[in-house]
Design a protein around this motif. Structure first.
Motif, PDB file in Angstrom:
ATOM      1  N   GLN A  62       0.941  -1.311   0.173  1.00  0.00           N
ATOM      2  CA  GLN A  62       0.123   0.021  -0.111  1.00  0.00           C
ATOM      3  C   GLN A  62       1.021   1.058   0.060  1.00  0.00           C
ATOM      4  O   GLN A  62       1.752   1.419   0.808  1.00  0.00           O
ATOM      5  CB  GLN A  62      -0.943   0.045   1.292  1.00  0.00           C
ATOM      6  CG  GLN A  62      -1.894   1.296   1.223  1.00  0.00           C
ATOM      7  CD  GLN A  62      -3.052   0.965   2.003  1.00  0.00           C
ATOM      8  OE1 GLN A  62      -2.874   0.117   3.185  1.00  0.00           O
ATOM      9  NE2 GLN A  62      -4.143   1.349   1.895  1.00  0.00           N
ATOM     10  N   ARG A  63       0.690   1.967  -0.951  1.00  0.00           N
ATOM     11  CA  ARG A  63       1.711   3.356  -0.985  1.00  0.00           C
ATOM     12  C   ARG A  63       1.146   4.183   0.016  1.00  0.00           C
ATOM     13  O   ARG A  63       0.115   4.406   0.281  1.00  0.00           O
ATOM     14  CB  ARG A  63       1.369   3.998  -2.623  1.00  0.00           C
ATOM     15  CG  ARG A  63       1.785   2.922  -3.775  1.00  0.00           C
ATOM     16  CD  ARG A  63       2.098   3.344  -5.021  1.00  0.00           C
ATOM     17  NE  ARG A  63       2.706   2.495  -5.929  1.00  0.00           N
ATOM     18  CZ  ARG A  63       3.866   2.378  -5.937  1.00  0.00           C
ATOM     19  NH1 ARG A  63       4.927   2.722  -5.022  1.00  0.00           N
ATOM     20  NH2 ARG A  63       4.354   1.523  -6.809  1.00  0.00           N
ATOM     21  N   HIS A  70      -1.128   8.003  -6.951  1.00  0.00           N
ATOM     22  CA  HIS A  70      -1.596   6.945  -6.443  1.00  0.00           C
ATOM     23  C   HIS A  70      -1.365   6.811  -4.851  1.00  0.00           C
ATOM     24  O   HIS A  70      -0.981   5.717  -4.261  1.00  0.00           O
ATOM     25  CB  HIS A  70      -0.740   5.692  -7.159  1.00  0.00           C
ATOM     26  CG  HIS A  70      -0.791   5.773  -8.485  1.00  0.00           C
ATOM     27  ND1 HIS A  70      -1.864   5.885  -9.297  1.00  0.00           N
ATOM     28  CD2 HIS A  70       0.369   6.108  -9.452  1.00  0.00           C
ATOM     29  CE1 HIS A  70      -1.527   5.704 -10.583  1.00  0.00           C
ATOM     30  NE2 HIS A  70      -0.387   5.974 -10.589  1.00  0.00           N
ATOM     31  N   GLN A  73      -2.878   4.075  -2.355  1.00  0.00           N
ATOM     32  CA  GLN A  73      -3.437   3.007  -3.261  1.00  0.00           C
ATOM     33  C   GLN A  73      -2.764   1.537  -3.016  1.00  0.00           C
ATOM     34  O   GLN A  73      -1.488   1.578  -3.093  1.00  0.00           O
ATOM     35  CB  GLN A  73      -3.591   3.318  -4.729  1.00  0.00           C
ATOM     36  CG  GLN A  73      -4.298   2.383  -5.600  1.00  0.00           C
ATOM     37  CD  GLN A  73      -4.387   2.912  -6.834  1.00  0.00           C
ATOM     38  OE1 GLN A  73      -4.146   4.470  -7.426  1.00  0.00           O
ATOM     39  NE2 GLN A  73      -4.518   2.115  -7.865  1.00  0.00           N
ATOM     40  N   SER A  75      -0.865  -1.540  -4.668  1.00  0.00           N
ATOM     41  CA  SER A  75      -0.156  -1.832  -6.048  1.00  0.00           C
ATOM     42  C   SER A  75       0.768  -3.044  -5.921  1.00  0.00           C
ATOM     43  O   SER A  75       0.855  -3.352  -4.561  1.00  0.00           O
ATOM     44  CB  SER A  75       0.531  -0.383  -6.221  1.00  0.00           C
ATOM     45  OG  SER A  75       1.435  -0.341  -5.360  1.00  0.00           O
ATOM     46  N   HIS A 168     -14.672   5.685  -9.738  1.00  0.00           N
ATOM     47  CA  HIS A 168     -13.809   6.920  -9.534  1.00  0.00           C
ATOM     48  C   HIS A 168     -14.656   8.147  -9.549  1.00  0.00           C
ATOM     49  O   HIS A 168     -15.795   8.152 -10.370  1.00  0.00           O
ATOM     50  CB  HIS A 168     -12.639   6.807 -10.744  1.00  0.00           C
ATOM     51  CG  HIS A 168     -11.571   7.536 -10.535  1.00  0.00           C
ATOM     52  ND1 HIS A 168     -11.643   9.058 -10.780  1.00  0.00           N
ATOM     53  CD2 HIS A 168     -10.223   7.598  -9.966  1.00  0.00           C
ATOM     54  CE1 HIS A 168     -10.429   9.629 -10.450  1.00  0.00           C
ATOM     55  NE2 HIS A 168      -9.507   8.840  -9.924  1.00  0.00           N
ATOM     56  N   ALA A 176     -12.537  -4.379  -8.763  1.00  0.00           N
ATOM     57  CA  ALA A 176     -11.912  -4.107  -7.450  1.00  0.00           C
ATOM     58  C   ALA A 176     -12.141  -5.161  -6.484  1.00  0.00           C
ATOM     59  O   ALA A 176     -13.116  -6.031  -6.720  1.00  0.00           O
ATOM     60  CB  ALA A 176     -12.455  -2.853  -6.860  1.00  0.00           C
ATOM     61  N   VAL A 184      -8.587  -3.029  -3.101  1.00  0.00           N
ATOM     62  CA  VAL A 184      -7.547  -2.905  -4.340  1.00  0.00           C
ATOM     63  C   VAL A 184      -8.465  -2.575  -5.494  1.00  0.00           C
ATOM     64  O   VAL A 184      -9.246  -3.122  -5.713  1.00  0.00           O
ATOM     65  CB  VAL A 184      -6.965  -4.311  -4.317  1.00  0.00           C
ATOM     66  CG1 VAL A 184      -6.116  -4.188  -5.599  1.00  0.00           C
ATOM     67  CG2 VAL A 184      -6.321  -4.902  -3.384  1.00  0.00           C
ATOM     68  N   TRP A 185      -7.988  -1.496  -6.332  1.00  0.00           N
ATOM     69  CA  TRP A 185      -8.680  -1.124  -7.328  1.00  0.00           C
ATOM     70  C   TRP A 185      -7.816  -0.668  -8.469  1.00  0.00           C
ATOM     71  O   TRP A 185      -6.795  -0.805  -8.452  1.00  0.00           O
ATOM     72  CB  TRP A 185      -9.751   0.026  -6.897  1.00  0.00           C
ATOM     73  CG  TRP A 185      -8.940   1.334  -6.265  1.00  0.00           C
ATOM     74  CD1 TRP A 185      -8.804   1.250  -5.173  1.00  0.00           C
ATOM     75  CD2 TRP A 185      -8.601   2.553  -6.810  1.00  0.00           C
ATOM     76  NE1 TRP A 185      -8.097   2.611  -4.879  1.00  0.00           N
ATOM     77  CE2 TRP A 185      -8.043   3.267  -6.039  1.00  0.00           C
ATOM     78  CE3 TRP A 185      -8.755   3.044  -8.158  1.00  0.00           C
ATOM     79  CZ2 TRP A 185      -7.630   4.809  -6.328  1.00  0.00           C
ATOM     80  CZ3 TRP A 185      -8.326   4.341  -8.592  1.00  0.00           C
ATOM     81  CH2 TRP A 185      -7.761   4.985  -7.403  1.00  0.00           C
ATOM     82  N   GLY A 186      -8.498   0.026  -9.574  1.00  0.00           N
ATOM     83  CA  GLY A 186      -7.474   0.697 -10.688  1.00  0.00           C
ATOM     84  C   GLY A 186      -6.834  -0.434 -11.417  1.00  0.00           C
ATOM     85  O   GLY A 186      -7.099  -1.524 -11.650  1.00  0.00           O
ATOM     86  N   THR A 188      -4.083  -2.039 -10.557  1.00  0.00           N
ATOM     87  CA  THR A 188      -3.674  -3.412 -10.032  1.00  0.00           C
ATOM     88  C   THR A 188      -4.792  -4.412  -9.944  1.00  0.00           C
ATOM     89  O   THR A 188      -4.586  -5.589 -10.318  1.00  0.00           O
ATOM     90  CB  THR A 188      -3.423  -3.047  -8.651  1.00  0.00           C
ATOM     91  OG1 THR A 188      -2.122  -2.007  -8.559  1.00  0.00           O
ATOM     92  CG2 THR A 188      -3.001  -4.338  -7.653  1.00  0.00           C
ATOM     93  N   LEU A 213     -14.995   5.717  -4.770  1.00  0.00           N
ATOM     94  CA  LEU A 213     -13.688   6.225  -4.143  1.00  0.00           C
ATOM     95  C   LEU A 213     -13.740   7.668  -4.025  1.00  0.00           C
ATOM     96  O   LEU A 213     -14.457   8.389  -4.755  1.00  0.00           O
ATOM     97  CB  LEU A 213     -12.607   6.004  -5.281  1.00  0.00           C
ATOM     98  CG  LEU A 213     -12.589   4.404  -5.908  1.00  0.00           C
ATOM     99  CD1 LEU A 213     -11.681   4.342  -7.269  1.00  0.00           C
ATOM    100  CD2 LEU A 213     -11.995   3.663  -4.658  1.00  0.00           C
TER     101      LEU A 213
END
Length: 214
Positions: A62-63, A70, A73, A75, A168, A176, A184-186, A188, A213
């Protein structure tokens, strides 16, 4: 186009994924592909599959919430290609070492997925699919970049109860996964959905619930 597959001996559960991933085309993963002549910046991510107490799993991180892009998020480990990187594999392994302390010697690269495109940041991304044959403890090396690192069982990702869609603020709705507070979305999530499908782990699910989101 078929990409090379390593000749290393893999666990039985790896075989369908390895063979199908080597032949999958970008349009089978996403509609976001690098435009012809694009000046998008090259980057790579590491899809690292290991085998834990709950069967096959994947390494995610997780960033940090303070990042410019991001932020917060989940990843895959990865980042932008540097001049010293020989190729996408070198980028993915270097970034994973810098971000979560991954020992490159513990990893066998199996194949790569087609180059994809993150249109928001204009990155062209090569996902590197690898077998974590000698798993070891991982941690967030730099809290300013990575908040945490975790191994997520593929059976949890495949559980229909954890499959959702995320909307979004722009209105875009994509796949997701919502697992005990880890959303977890986007990009990834889209790649993970492809991994589940190619590996034969995907289970039927009803795409009803939508997570908004911020």
């Amino acid at each position: 186009m078929t990409r090379p597959v390593t000749d290393v001996v893999l666990p039985a559960w790896w075989h369908p994924l390895a063979q199908r991933a080597a032949a999958v085309e970008g349009r089978e993963i996403t509609r976001f592909l690098p435009p012809p002549g694009s000046r998008a910046r090259a980057s790579a991510v590491l899809i690292l599959l290991g085998e834990g107490g709950e069967g096959p799993d994947v390494l995610l991180m997780q960033r940090a919430a303070t990042l410019r892009h991001h932020a917060g998020q989940p990843s895959f480990p990865g980042g932008v290609t540097e001049p010293e990187d020989a190729d996408a594999v070198a980028t993915a392994l270097r970034e994973a070492n810098e971000e979560v302390g991954l020992d490159p010697a513990s990893v066998t690269v199996v194949t790569t997925l087609p180059e994809l495109w993150i249109n928001v940041t204009n990155y062209r991304v090569t996902p590197v699919l690898a077998w974590w044959h000698t798993a070891h403890p991982i941690l967030a090396i730099d809290p300013a970049e990575v908040a945490m690192a975790v191994r997520v069982p593929l059976r949890d990702l495949a559980d229909p109860a954890n499959r959702v869609r995320a909307r979004h603020p722009t209105g875009y709705i994509g796949p997701a996964f919502d697992m005990d507070g880890l959303l977890v979305w986007g990009f990834t999530a889209g790649v993970l959905a492809t991994v589940l499908r190619l590996g034969g782990w995907e289970r039927p699910w009803e795409p009803g619930r939508i997570v908004e989101l911020e």
